[in-house]
Design an enzyme around this catalytic site. Structure first.
Site, mmCIF file in Angstrom:
data_model
loop_
_atom_site.group_PDB
_atom_site.id
_atom_site.type_symbol
_atom_site.label_atom_id
_atom_site.label_comp_id
_atom_site.label_asym_id
_atom_site.label_seq_id
_atom_site.Cartn_x
_atom_site.Cartn_y
_atom_site.Cartn_z
ATOM 1 C CD GLU A 145 5.874 -10.942 32.572
ATOM 2 O OE1 GLU A 145 6.240 -11.852 33.335
ATOM 3 O OE2 GLU A 145 4.718 -10.518 32.497
ATOM 4 C CB CYS A 169 2.401 -4.868 31.234
ATOM 5 S SG CYS A 169 2.341 -6.612 31.464
HETATM 6 C C1 UN1 Z 1 1.377 -7.242 33.779
HETATM 7 O O1 UN1 Z 1 0.363 -6.572 33.670
HETATM 8 O O2 UN1 Z 1 2.325 -6.823 34.471
HETATM 9 O O3 UN1 Z 1 -2.433 -11.190 30.266
HETATM 10 C C2 UN1 Z 1 1.551 -8.552 33.114
HETATM 11 C C3 UN1 Z 1 -2.529 -10.389 31.198
HETATM 12 C C4 UN1 Z 1 -1.606 -10.499 32.375
HETATM 13 C C5 UN1 Z 1 -0.655 -9.361 32.338
HETATM 14 C C6 UN1 Z 1 0.431 -9.497 33.329
HETATM 15 N N1 UN1 Z 1 -0.924 -11.770 32.362
HETATM 16 O O4 UN1 Z 1 -3.343 -9.478 31.196
#
Ligand code: UN1
Length: 511
Positions: A267, A301
């Site tokens: 991810e 992210c």
């Molecule tokens: C991350 O920032 O590494 O939807 C992923 C969201 C979170 C993001 C997670 N699940 O903002």
């Protein structure tokens, strides 16, 4: 006491010192290699120490996880699920300490810290349900008479989980609980910036009844240890959340190592856009932009990086945004009045400030929040918005509270979509439009794993909004979704010749 209000209890943990290290076979270990952990809000404040894993500890942890795998894999899925549900309860019971740790090690605001714990709890419960549903029973495959065929899901072996500092509890436990739910034993390598939170979480996991050999925690300093773990021949799968560059390195290491060919669940980053057309509601747009771009100091992210606004509405949006940004309060993450805390460390701050300086030369400054004497004590980056010409001006993802705005004309919408897709990333997309034809067209043609219409684009809810991207943003399957555990599992098909058994039975009954 039990009735002591939440905030008072959090306060009492704010002066605590934590000393943690590797946890191998259920035991917290000490080593000679030890670092102080500093509070990102107030860097002179040392909140504890971490002992880093050495090579001997790493080898011991992996060997033990490998040897214990058959036993954990043969533990009924319902028992594994129960331990994860117990962990969810313990996370809730210990929320005040975990909130305090989120403030002090990760610089998270109250709101973000509570969300973090909520999400960790949700992951435990969701993967427990998934394990029961998918790993308890064999699937009977109808086929020719004279034989029986069944399909069963099981663990792969020792799963390596490499997690980021921005969700030190939620993503950390999300990976580990998924691996364990599917019958793997797990080696957890937390982000070095948030090793204390990780260690506290593993202590609770042990208290919940997960055997010590099944979950081994290896806090490691620097990137060298990570690559040694990835190349270890006893690792049977890797789950990674972090940068696209690091995911590539892991892929290369996996390709070059000896031993089995194993999956990587990655991810990674994004260059997330929001498209706002002239039918959008400006106040709602600005609310959602502020939350998506500056919430969690932009350290998600999923965060919004590039806002495309149709030119007819752009001046109005920018004016409202400037007003909203004036109201943002930067400061002590443990205070209710604080909207935005520090970024994680000095390296992050320097990189983001360099980008702001560059943008001040190459782009038009739209708004910049101000720093105060309080923010001088820590790693603060002021939320900043620029107007740029094209997404190509951004050479990479900037992981902080910096927003880039691009005006477009109605007839250029196809070009905008193409430009967003040209980055190669595909994580989140926001669309603000009250024209359903337009929003559908955008949503269907922009490459993005998670598209959000007329709302903010962060904070995916486990089990409701499965989260994850495509292209440069990751491999899938989506975390918190119904397919996630499959990638942690292997399948076994069992075929039995029933006539042979039947034949024997006939002979026996004939005496
Ligand atoms: C991350 O920032 O590494 O939807 C992923 C969201 C979170 C993001 C997670 N699940 O903002």
């Amino acid at each position: 006491s039990i009735n002591q209000p939440f905030e008072e209890k959090v306060q009492s943990f704010l002066c605590k010192q934590w000393t943690k290290g590797p946890i191998v076979d259920g035991k917290l270990l000490e080593t000679d290699d030890i670092s102080d952990i500093n509070n990102p809000f107030q860097t002179s404040d040392v909140i504890g120490q971490i002992h880093w894993s050495d090579d001997e500890i790493i080898q011991q942890a992996i060997a033990s996880a490998r040897d214990f795998f058959p036993e954990w894999n043969n533990t009924p899925a319902g028992n594994r699920a129960r331990a994860l549900e117990k962990l969810a309860d313990l996370l809730e019971d210990n929320r005040e300490e975990l909130v305090a740790l989120c403030h002090k090690e990760a610089g998270k605001t109250i709101h973000d810290a509570i969300d973090e714990i909520r999400e960790a709890v949700d992951f435990c419960r969701y993967y427990a349900i998934q394990a029961r549903e998918k790993f308890s029973d064999v699937m009977v495959m109808p086929g020719p008479t004279g034989e029986s065929n069944e399909l069963r899901l099981c663990g792969r072996g020792v799963f390596l989980c490499i997690s980021p500092w921005n969700f030190p509890l939620a993503i950390f436990l999300g990976q580990v609980t998924a691996a364990l739910a599917a019958g793997n034993t797990a080696i957890a390598k937390p982000a070095e910036q948030t090793s204390l939170i990780a260690a506290r979480a593993i202590e609770l996991m042990l208290e919940a009844g997960v055997p010590g050999q099944a979950i081994q925690l290896l806090p490691c300093e620097g990137s060298k240890a990570g690559s040694a773990l990835v190349s270890h021949p006893d690792i049977a799968g890797v789950a990674f959340t972090g940068s696209t560059e690091t995911a590539r390195l892991i892929n290369q290491t996996l390709a070059n190592r000896s031993g089995p060919i194993i999956p990587l669940i990655a991810e990674t980053g994004g260059q997330n856009a929001m498209i706002v057309d002239s039918t959008a509601l400006p106040e709602q747009v600005v609310n959602d932009v502020v939350k998506s771009a500056f919430g969690s100091a932009g350290q998600r992210c999923s965060a919004l990086r590039v806002l495309y606004v149709q030119e007819d509405i752009a001046d109005r949006i920018i004016e409202l945004l400037q007003g909203a940004m004036k109201e943002l309060v930067l400061g002590d993450p443990s205070q209710h009045s604080t909207d935005i805390g520090p970024v994680i460390d000095e390296r992050a701050r320097k990189g983001l400030m360099a980008h702001i300086r560059r943008m001040k030369k190459d782009a038009t400054l739209v708004a910049e929040c101000s720093l105060t004497s309080q923010t001088d004590m820590g790693h603060f980056v002021p939320p900043t918005a620029f107007e740029i010409r094209t997404i190509g001006q951004l050479e990479k993802e900037h992981f902080g509270p910096i927003l880039h705005i691009i005006r477009y004309k109605a007839k250029e919408l196809d070009k905008v979509i193409e430009e967003i897709n040209s980055t190669g990333f595909g994580l989140t997309l926001g669309v603000h439009s009250r024209n359903e034809v337009t929003s559908t067209r955008i949503q269907q043609s922009v490459h993005a794993g998670n598209a959000y219409i007329n709302r903010n684009q962060i904070g995916a809810v486990v089990g409701v909004q499965p989260f994850g991207g495509q292209g440069l943003s990751g491999t899938g399957p989506k975390a918190g979704g119904p397919h996630y555990l499959y990638r942690f599992a292997t399948e076994k098909t069992l075929t039995v010749n029933t006539t042979a058994v039947g034949g024997n039975a006939t002979l026996l009954s004939l005496g």
